[in-house]
Design an enzyme around this catalytic site. Structure first.
Site, short mmCIF file in Angstrom:
data_model
loop_
_atom_site.label_atom_id
_atom_site.label_comp_id
_atom_site.label_asym_id
_atom_site.label_seq_id
_atom_site.Cartn_x
_atom_site.Cartn_y
_atom_site.Cartn_z
N CYS A 1 0.87 -1.19 0.00
CA CYS A 1 0.00 0.00 0.00
C CYS A 1 0.90 1.23 0.00
O CYS A 1 2.06 1.14 -0.41
CB CYS A 1 -0.98 -0.03 1.17
N ASN B 1 2.29 1.38 4.38
CA ASN B 1 2.57 0.09 5.05
C ASN B 1 2.24 0.16 6.55
O ASN B 1 2.90 -0.49 7.36
CB ASN B 1 4.02 -0.37 4.82
N CYS C 1 -1.49 0.65 7.35
CA CYS C 1 -2.93 0.33 7.46
C CYS C 1 -3.31 -0.88 6.61
O CYS C 1 -3.52 -1.98 7.14
CB CYS C 1 -3.79 1.52 7.05
N ARG C 2 -3.41 -0.71 5.30
CA ARG C 2 -3.95 -1.77 4.45
C ARG C 2 -3.01 -2.97 4.27
O ARG C 2 -3.43 -4.12 4.46
CB ARG C 2 -4.34 -1.20 3.08
N SER C 3 -1.76 -2.72 3.88
CA SER C 3 -0.90 -3.88 3.59
C SER C 3 -0.50 -4.68 4.83
O SER C 3 -0.43 -5.91 4.74
CB SER C 3 0.31 -3.50 2.73
N ASP D 1 -8.04 3.83 0.87
CA ASP D 1 -7.15 4.29 1.94
C ASP D 1 -7.98 4.75 3.14
O ASP D 1 -8.75 5.70 3.02
CB ASP D 1 -6.31 5.45 1.38
P1 4NP Z 1 -1.83 2.76 4.09
O1 4NP Z 1 -2.50 4.10 4.67
O2 4NP Z 1 -1.26 3.13 2.74
O3 4NP Z 1 -2.98 1.82 4.00
O4 4NP Z 1 -0.77 2.35 5.09
C1 4NP Z 1 -1.84 5.32 4.80
C2 4NP Z 1 -0.97 5.52 5.84
C3 4NP Z 1 -0.35 6.75 5.98
C4 4NP Z 1 -0.61 7.76 5.08
C5 4NP Z 1 -1.48 7.55 4.02
C6 4NP Z 1 -2.09 6.30 3.88
N1 4NP Z 1 -0.01 9.03 5.25
O5 4NP Z 1 -0.35 9.97 4.50
O6 4NP Z 1 0.87 9.18 6.14
#
Ligand code: 4NP
Length: 158
Positions: free
Chosen positions: A8, A11, A13-15, A125
């Site tokens: 993602c 790294n 939340c989703r992945s 996201d």
């Molecule tokens: P992820 O979510 O891609 O599912 O881990 C996010 C985590 C952090 C951010 C964006 C999306 N951020 O902007 O810091």
């Protein structure tokens, strides 16, 4: 050994959710000796951090532990070392393709379409949204993880 990398943006939340849920299901189906699971982000912002506390809470409520995972960024060698590199959304997929070396062996694609019945192809996201977003992410990832194991079973005779 079949190697699967979930990707993602951050790294956190989703992945890592996909990492923990897919690995749990692989173990439950007796395939721990056949499949290696990992996760990474296209961005480096959160390298070394544990998953987002909201992702860990939703996962833990359903019996999945993510606490031991730590964020890392995608590396060029991932494209040689993993059989499948599965992106959560189209933006991650485009970023992956721009990070890839000229030649590589991995299959790089979206994760969600392995589940044929789902109406969407991307895991949205959840980072800037509410708790419901994290629940929805877990639901989609759980469904797609089962479908991915079925696919790998058929494709590679695990
Ligand atoms: P992820 O979510 O891609 O599912 O881990 C996010 C985590 C952090 C951010 C964006 C999306 N951020 O902007 O810091």
């Amino acid at each position: 050994m079949l190697k699967v990398l979930f990707v993602c943006l951050g790294n956190i939340c989703r992945s890592p959710t996909a990492h923990g849920v897919f690995e749990y299901k692989v173990n439950q189906r007796g395939l721990a000796e056949r499949v290696i699971t990992d996760s990474a982000g296209t961005a480096a912002w959160h390298v070394g951090k544990a998953p987002d506390s909201r992702s860990m809470a939703v996962a833990s409520n359903r019996g999945y532990q993510l606490d031991h995972l730590r964020a890392r960024q995608v590396r060029p060698e991932d494209f040689h070392q993993f059989d499948y590199i599965l992106a959560m959304d189209e933006e991650n997929l485009a970023n992956l393709k721009s990070m890839a070396p000229d030649q590589y062996s991995a299959t790089v694609s979206l994760f969600l379409p392995f589940a044929k019945g789902l109406s969407q192809a991307e895991v949205p996201d959840p980072y800037y949204g509410g708790d419901k977003g994290f629940e929805d992410v877990l639901d989609m990832i759980s469904t797609a993880s089962d479908a991915l194991i079925d696919y790998l079973n058929k494709q590679h005779k695990l």
